[in-house]
Scaffold this motif. Structure first.
Motif, PDB file in Angstrom:
ATOM      1  N   SER A   1      -0.366   6.878  15.339  1.00 33.41           N
ATOM      2  CA  SER A   1      -1.639   6.025  16.321  1.00 33.41           C
ATOM      3  C   SER A   1      -2.127   5.132  15.635  1.00 33.41           C
ATOM      4  CB  SER A   1      -2.024   7.686  16.912  1.00 33.41           C
ATOM      5  OG  SER A   1      -1.582   8.515  17.749  1.00 33.41           O
ATOM      6  N   LEU A   2      -2.992   4.965  14.549  1.00 32.46           N
ATOM      7  CA  LEU A   2      -3.915   4.077  13.737  1.00 32.46           C
ATOM      8  C   LEU A   2      -3.152   3.189  13.678  1.00 32.46           C
ATOM      9  CD1 LEU A   2      -5.870   6.827  11.550  1.00 32.46           C
ATOM     10  CD2 LEU A   2      -7.071   5.608  13.996  1.00 32.46           C
ATOM     11  N   ALA A   3      -1.581   3.005  13.351  1.00 31.11           N
ATOM     12  CA  ALA A   3      -0.621   1.858  12.680  1.00 31.11           C
ATOM     13  C   ALA A   3      -0.362   0.569  13.791  1.00 31.11           C
ATOM     14  CB  ALA A   3       1.148   2.316  11.804  1.00 31.11           C
ATOM     15  N   GLY A   4      -0.968   1.555  14.776  1.00 36.25           N
ATOM     16  CA  GLY A   4      -0.316   0.139  15.803  1.00 36.25           C
ATOM     17  C   GLY A   4      -1.747  -0.206  16.400  1.00 36.25           C
ATOM     18  N   ASP A   5      -2.505  -0.129  15.637  1.00 36.48           N
ATOM     19  CA  ASP A   5      -4.463  -0.757  15.652  1.00 36.48           C
ATOM     20  C   ASP A   5      -4.198  -1.937  14.907  1.00 36.48           C
ATOM     21  OD1 ASP A   5      -7.223  -1.522  17.415  1.00 36.48           O
ATOM     22  OD2 ASP A   5      -7.233  -0.804  14.768  1.00 36.48           O
ATOM     23  N   GLU A   6      -4.795  -2.577  14.923  1.00 40.72           N
ATOM     24  CA  GLU A   6      -5.069  -4.126  13.577  1.00 40.72           C
ATOM     25  C   GLU A   6      -5.528  -3.582  12.635  1.00 40.72           C
ATOM     26  OE1 GLU A   6      -6.192  -9.013  13.817  1.00 40.72           O
ATOM     27  OE2 GLU A   6      -6.372  -7.842  14.887  1.00 40.72           O
ATOM     28  N   ARG A   7      -6.870  -3.310  13.385  1.00 38.56           N
ATOM     29  CA  ARG A   7      -8.283  -2.435  12.307  1.00 38.56           C
ATOM     30  C   ARG A   7      -7.664  -1.292  11.095  1.00 38.56           C
ATOM     31  NH1 ARG A   7     -14.087  -4.587  14.340  1.00 38.56           N
ATOM     32  NH2 ARG A   7     -13.190  -7.554  14.509  1.00 38.56           N
ATOM     33  N   ALA A   8      -7.767  -0.917  11.954  1.00 40.73           N
ATOM     34  CA  ALA A   8      -7.423   0.637  11.651  1.00 40.73           C
ATOM     35  C   ALA A   8      -6.116   0.152  10.159  1.00 40.73           C
ATOM     36  CB  ALA A   8      -6.657   1.643  12.790  1.00 40.73           C
ATOM     37  N   GLY A   9      -5.092  -0.384  10.935  1.00 36.95           N
ATOM     38  CA  GLY A   9      -4.114  -0.388  10.570  1.00 36.95           C
ATOM     39  C   GLY A   9      -4.261  -0.901   9.007  1.00 36.95           C
ATOM     40  N   GLN A  10      -5.326  -1.901   8.975  1.00 40.90           N
ATOM     41  CA  GLN A  10      -5.483  -2.750   7.591  1.00 40.90           C
ATOM     42  C   GLN A  10      -6.465  -1.186   6.528  1.00 40.90           C
ATOM     43  OE1 GLN A  10      -8.092  -5.764   8.872  1.00 40.90           O
ATOM     44  NE2 GLN A  10      -6.968  -7.263   9.366  1.00 40.90           N
ATOM     45  N   ALA A  11      -6.662  -0.510   6.846  1.00 39.79           N
ATOM     46  CA  ALA A  11      -7.975   0.820   6.694  1.00 39.79           C
ATOM     47  C   ALA A  11      -6.153   1.579   6.418  1.00 39.79           C
ATOM     48  CB  ALA A  11      -8.562   1.222   7.711  1.00 39.79           C
ATOM     49  N   LEU A  12      -5.333   2.084   7.316  1.00 36.95           N
ATOM     50  CA  LEU A  12      -4.418   2.424   6.249  1.00 36.95           C
ATOM     51  C   LEU A  12      -3.697   2.083   5.468  1.00 36.95           C
ATOM     52  CD1 LEU A  12      -2.582   4.034   9.336  1.00 36.95           C
ATOM     53  CD2 LEU A  12      -3.756   5.182   7.890  1.00 36.95           C
ATOM     54  N   GLU A  13      -3.663   0.872   5.371  1.00 35.95           N
ATOM     55  CA  GLU A  13      -2.710  -0.139   3.744  1.00 35.95           C
ATOM     56  C   GLU A  13      -4.190   0.194   3.091  1.00 35.95           C
ATOM     57  OE1 GLU A  13      -1.914  -4.337   4.947  1.00 35.95           O
ATOM     58  OE2 GLU A  13      -0.693  -3.243   6.059  1.00 35.95           O
ATOM     59  N   VAL A  14      -4.918  -0.068   2.791  1.00 32.96           N
ATOM     60  CA  VAL A  14      -5.469   0.134   1.651  1.00 32.96           C
ATOM     61  C   VAL A  14      -5.725   2.098   0.913  1.00 32.96           C
ATOM     62  CG1 VAL A  14      -8.182   0.111   1.016  1.00 32.96           C
ATOM     63  CG2 VAL A  14      -6.903  -1.404   1.980  1.00 32.96           C
ATOM     64  N   LEU A  15      -5.223   2.832   2.074  1.00 34.84           N
ATOM     65  CA  LEU A  15      -5.388   3.843   1.419  1.00 34.84           C
ATOM     66  C   LEU A  15      -3.614   3.936   1.820  1.00 34.84           C
ATOM     67  CD1 LEU A  15      -6.817   6.144   4.292  1.00 34.84           C
ATOM     68  CD2 LEU A  15      -8.020   6.074   2.345  1.00 34.84           C
ATOM     69  N   ILE A  16      -2.625   3.364   1.497  1.00 40.58           N
ATOM     70  CA  ILE A  16      -1.563   3.456   0.973  1.00 40.58           C
ATOM     71  C   ILE A  16      -1.675   2.932   0.007  1.00 40.58           C
ATOM     72  CG2 ILE A  16       1.229   2.671   1.534  1.00 40.58           C
ATOM     73  CD1 ILE A  16      -0.158   2.491   4.545  1.00 40.58           C
ATOM     74  N   LYS A  17      -2.222   1.766  -0.465  1.00 35.47           N
ATOM     75  CA  LYS A  17      -2.502   1.346  -2.101  1.00 35.47           C
ATOM     76  C   LYS A  17      -2.943   2.464  -3.037  1.00 35.47           C
ATOM     77  CE  LYS A  17      -1.810  -3.415   0.044  1.00 35.47           C
ATOM     78  NZ  LYS A  17      -2.721  -4.138  -0.167  1.00 35.47           N
ATOM     79  N   LEU A  18      -3.939   2.631  -2.351  1.00 31.26           N
ATOM     80  CA  LEU A  18      -4.649   3.690  -4.152  1.00 31.26           C
ATOM     81  C   LEU A  18      -4.386   5.486  -3.867  1.00 31.26           C
ATOM     82  CD1 LEU A  18      -8.908   3.284  -2.037  1.00 31.26           C
ATOM     83  CD2 LEU A  18      -7.213   1.889  -4.203  1.00 31.26           C
TER      84      LEU A  18
ATOM     85  N   ARG B   1       3.930  -5.086  15.941  1.00 33.38           N
ATOM     86  CA  ARG B   1       3.214  -6.623  16.103  1.00 33.38           C
ATOM     87  C   ARG B   1       2.721  -5.676  14.307  1.00 33.38           C
ATOM     88  NH1 ARG B   1      -0.514 -10.308  18.540  1.00 33.38           N
ATOM     89  NH2 ARG B   1      -1.282 -11.620  16.473  1.00 33.38           N
ATOM     90  N   TYR B   2       1.691  -4.613  14.024  1.00 26.42           N
ATOM     91  CA  TYR B   2       1.762  -3.976  13.188  1.00 26.42           C
ATOM     92  C   TYR B   2       1.878  -2.600  12.714  1.00 26.42           C
ATOM     93  CZ  TYR B   2      -2.227  -6.791  15.603  1.00 26.42           C
ATOM     94  OH  TYR B   2      -3.077  -7.811  15.993  1.00 26.42           O
ATOM     95  N   GLY B   3       2.564  -1.697  13.103  1.00 20.97           N
ATOM     96  CA  GLY B   3       3.118  -0.961  12.563  1.00 20.97           C
ATOM     97  C   GLY B   3       3.748  -1.071  11.684  1.00 20.97           C
ATOM     98  N   SER B   4       5.311  -2.175  11.711  1.00 16.36           N
ATOM     99  CA  SER B   4       6.872  -2.552  10.782  1.00 16.36           C
ATOM    100  C   SER B   4       5.421  -3.009   9.522  1.00 16.36           C
ATOM    101  CB  SER B   4       6.376  -3.523  11.495  1.00 16.36           C
ATOM    102  OG  SER B   4       6.155  -4.803  11.779  1.00 16.36           O
ATOM    103  N   HIS B   5       4.445  -3.307   9.485  1.00 15.12           N
ATOM    104  CA  HIS B   5       3.268  -3.484   8.699  1.00 15.12           C
ATOM    105  C   HIS B   5       2.908  -2.040   7.819  1.00 15.12           C
ATOM    106  CE1 HIS B   5       3.132  -7.887   8.834  1.00 15.12           C
ATOM    107  NE2 HIS B   5       2.573  -8.026   9.792  1.00 15.12           N
ATOM    108  N   ILE B   6       3.079  -1.482   8.126  1.00 13.25           N
ATOM    109  CA  ILE B   6       2.347  -0.446   7.776  1.00 13.25           C
ATOM    110  C   ILE B   6       3.582   0.231   7.520  1.00 13.25           C
ATOM    111  CG2 ILE B   6       1.608   2.341   8.100  1.00 13.25           C
ATOM    112  CD1 ILE B   6      -0.371   0.293   8.222  1.00 13.25           C
TER     113      ILE B   6
END
Length: 698
Positions: free
Chosen positions: A11-28, A55-60
């Motif tokens: 659900s969060l991966a489909g949102d632009e700002r939430a997706g950015q936060a997920l990417e930070v958590l993934i990298k950490l 659009r945003y989920g693919s980046h996740i």
């Protein structure tokens, strides 16, 4: 944080700002914890098709794949070392505390073991490569039914390319860009007249093996991944076996589908090569002696070739409409193949697919593509095209046999005579560059090329370089120059051609001295031209040729009065030192030293000049010329002794223990060392104590 969001990732991966936060958590978390990596992979299971096309989920999804499988900072995830010493156990215990997911106070993030006991070393519940691979296979299994629609989807193809690379056990490594965090003020970049002549990135991309302890590398796992890649190959090819332009050929020319086919083809080739147990060097090249990549002279690295019965061959033949893969009753010769090759060569994306096939195909298929595409008979049409001329460059750089090189060299001669690949204004000098590179590997092609170039007589080097002065702030021509990129690279290979009928004269080298002395000095101060032109005179393969030795000697007189300027230049001082070391005649060394000693104050004003002062022993020269002469003579004697030892002219030598050791067993190894060893490397590694000289007399 991961324990809180792992059930809401889709659900969060489909949102632009939430997706950015997920990417930070993934990298950490993902690169440093196997449990976290498994949690991220499992959190997306069931939603892969939706996220891949989002659009945003693919980046996740791409971020998860990259930081789970392609990162290498996981030394401590392997458990205690084999020695199992107390130190190893302590290191593992400390690393276990670093992994926050395995900390005793951390909440559980394992979806299969919500009530699992505390993890301990050696526990069967330790996250294993099999678990991660099984999750990756679940990802691709959800995407496989959508192959028809996802192979041309802009977002989904990025995810598929990442999965194919992981299944192939490789990763694409682009050359590192210059850092923008540099001291001083950034200068404004002006476009040069040869900006469009910069080579295509297709020749600069390097392929590296995945070095990841989490990545399974047993035969069983490799065959499993190869089988998955074959399934995707047949799913993508589908009904692409047509006698003309079909869905597969349109996919090859698509902005998203073309790169996907290239990645799939390479993944198949490298996975099959790994299963067969072929040994690769660090850059996965089959040729361990292949030149290193550099910005001045980029080369096309040799890659493994697929077999005629492999899935990679089936994919390549399907793209090219090969006759033997067409359904029965549709065989009409190879005319469809020729038309397909011609169409792919002229397309911006399709030409990259054709390039990859040419570089990876076996020798017999290479010959067929060369003939059916009519690259030899219609060479001028291909070269004149803005896109297909790069395919010609690939053929020239990857010629397999002497007969192919002679045929392509003969076909290129009319293009040299009419100036198509010589005239800088027509922007086709890349073909001349690759032709010269090919002629250096197949030397029988060289005489005809040199005869065509001699139309310029002694203006070959000036015409290829195209030296232009950069305007200074006052509007007058400045000290720095610009040169034609492809012409300079071609000149680098022309300088290494065999000598003419007279051994002491080389027509290309002689044309260098048609340049004014100011331009010759400026070439030594330019990064590209100094690497391609002056460094060519110090290459081990031509170092002792009489024409090259004579050219180095002529430089002393030709650049008289400019040596101090070069000695204090950031790039030019390297050429001054190399030239000084190359002289075996002490009189030539003294001529250079005499000129430099008159402006010691300038040399000592910067680091480059001080290195020249140290190399030339200028302080000793100004104090006592006789002492300087003895010192230089000792250096040259020691250098000659060291060269004699490398050459190993003596049939036998004595070891330290006094026993006689035969040198015949290592002749091949020494001969390779001779070719790759330059005088600079010898002299840099050389110490000059008198004991070495005495040992040489024993």
């Amino acid at each position: 944080a991961l324990s809180e969001v792992r059930r809401e990732v889709a659900s969060l991966a489909g949102d632009e700002r939430a997706g950015q936060a997920l990417e930070v958590l993934i990298k950490l978390t993902a690169p440093f914890s196997a449990s976290a990596a498994r949690a991220w992979l499992s959190a997306c299971v069931g939603y892969i098709p939706h996220l891949a096309a989002h659009r945003y989920g693919s980046h996740i999804l791409q971020t998860i794949l990259e930081h789970v499988f392609l990162r290498q900072n996981r030394r401590w995830t392997q458990g205690p070392h084999q020695n199992n010493t107390a130190v190893d156990r302590e290191e593992w215990k400390a690393a276990q505390q670093v992994d926050l997911a395995l900390h005793e106070d951390a909440p559980s993030i394992d979806p299969w073991a919500e009530d699992a006991e505390e993890f301990t070393v050696g526990d069967d519940k330790e996250p294993s490569p099999d678990a991660l691979l099984d999750l990756l296979l679940e990802w691709q299994q959800e995407l496989l039914p959508q192959a028809d629609s996802f192979t041309g989807h802009f977002c989904a193809t990025h995810v598929l390319r990442s999965i194919f690379l992981i299944l192939g056990g490789i990763q694409l490594q682009q050359p590192s860009q210059k850092s923008s965090f540099r001291g001083g003020r950034r200068r404004k970049q002006h476009s040069s007249p040869d900006a469009n002549d910069v080579p295509s990135p297709r020749s600069l991309t390097q392929i590296e093996a995945i070095d990841n302890p989490w990545f399974p590398n047993t035969k069983e796992h490799q065959k499993k991944m190869a089988h998955v890649l074959k399934e995707w190959t047949h799913a993508i090819v589908g009904s692409g076996k047509t006698t003309g332009s079909g869905p597969l050929q349109q996919l090859a020319c698509d902005a998203s589908g073309g790169p996907l086919l290239i990645v799939l083809l390479r993944a198949l080739v490298y996975r099959d090569a790994t299963i067969e147990g072929k040994a690769f060097s660090a850059d996965l090249s089959l040729d361990a002696s292949s030149p290193q990549q550099n910005h001045a002279l980029p080369t096309i690295v040799k890659e493994p070739h697929f077999e005629s019965t492999s899935a990679a061959c089936f994919l390549a033949k399907s793209i090219l409409c090969w006759d033997d893969i067409l359904p029965q009753g549709e065989s009409k010769g190879q005319s469809a193949m020729g038309n397909t090759i011609y169409s792919l060569a002229g397309d911006v994306r399709g030409s990259h697919v054709l390039d990859s096939i040419v570089r990876l195909c076996p020798d017999d298929m290479y010959e067929s593509i060369l003939q059916e595409g009519q690259f030899l008979t219609s060479l001028q049409d291909y070269v004149e095209h803005n896109v297909s001329n790069f395919v010609i460059q690939t053929f020239l750089a990857t010629a397999r046999k002497e007969t192919q090189a002679q045929a392509m060299g003969k076909a290129c001669l009319p293009l040299i005579e009419n100036g198509l690949i010589v005239d800088a204004t027509k922007r086709r000098r890349g073909v001349l560059w690759r032709l010269a590179e090919m002629a250096l590997r197949f030397r029988d092609v060289q005489p005809d090329i040199v005869n065509c170039l001699l139309v310029w007589k002694n203006q070959v080097a000036p015409a290829l370089l195209g030296v232009q002065r950069k305007s200074s702030s006052s509007g007058v021509g400045g000290r720095h120059i610009t040169v034609n990129v492809e012409g300079t690279r071609a000149l680098h290979y022309f300088l290494q051609f065999d000598e003419g009928k007279e051994n002491d004269k080389h027509p290309i080298i002689e044309s260098l001295f048609a340049l004014p002395s100011d331009d010759l000095a400026a070439l030594a101060q330019d990064g590209l031209s100094s690497r391609c032109v002056w460094d060519a005179l110090f290459l081990p393969s031509i170092y002792k040729r009489s024409c090259v030795v004579k050219a180095r000697t002529r430089l002393v007189k030709h650049l008289r009065g400019k040596w101090t300027m070069l000695a204090t230049d950031r790039i030019g001082h390297h050429m001054v030192i190399k030239l000084f070391r190359s002289f075996s005649d002490i009189k030539l060394r003294e001529v250079l030293t005499e000129e430099l000693s008159q402006e010691m104050y300038r040399l000592k004003g910067n680091n480059m000049g001080r290195s020249v002062v140290k190399e030339f022993e200028l302080n000793t020269y100004t104090y006592s010329k006789s002492d300087w002469t003895k010192m230089m003579q000792n250096q040259m004697d020691s250098q000659q002794w060291f060269q004699d030892e490398i050459m190993d002219k003596k049939p036998k030598r004595k070891s330290i223990s006094g026993s006689t050791v035969s040198s015949s067993c290592s002749d091949a190894k020494r001969s390779k060392t001779i070719v790759t060893t330059s005088v600079d490397s010898i002299f840099d590694a050389l110490t000059i104590p008198k004991k070495q000289k005495k040992c040489g007399k024993n």
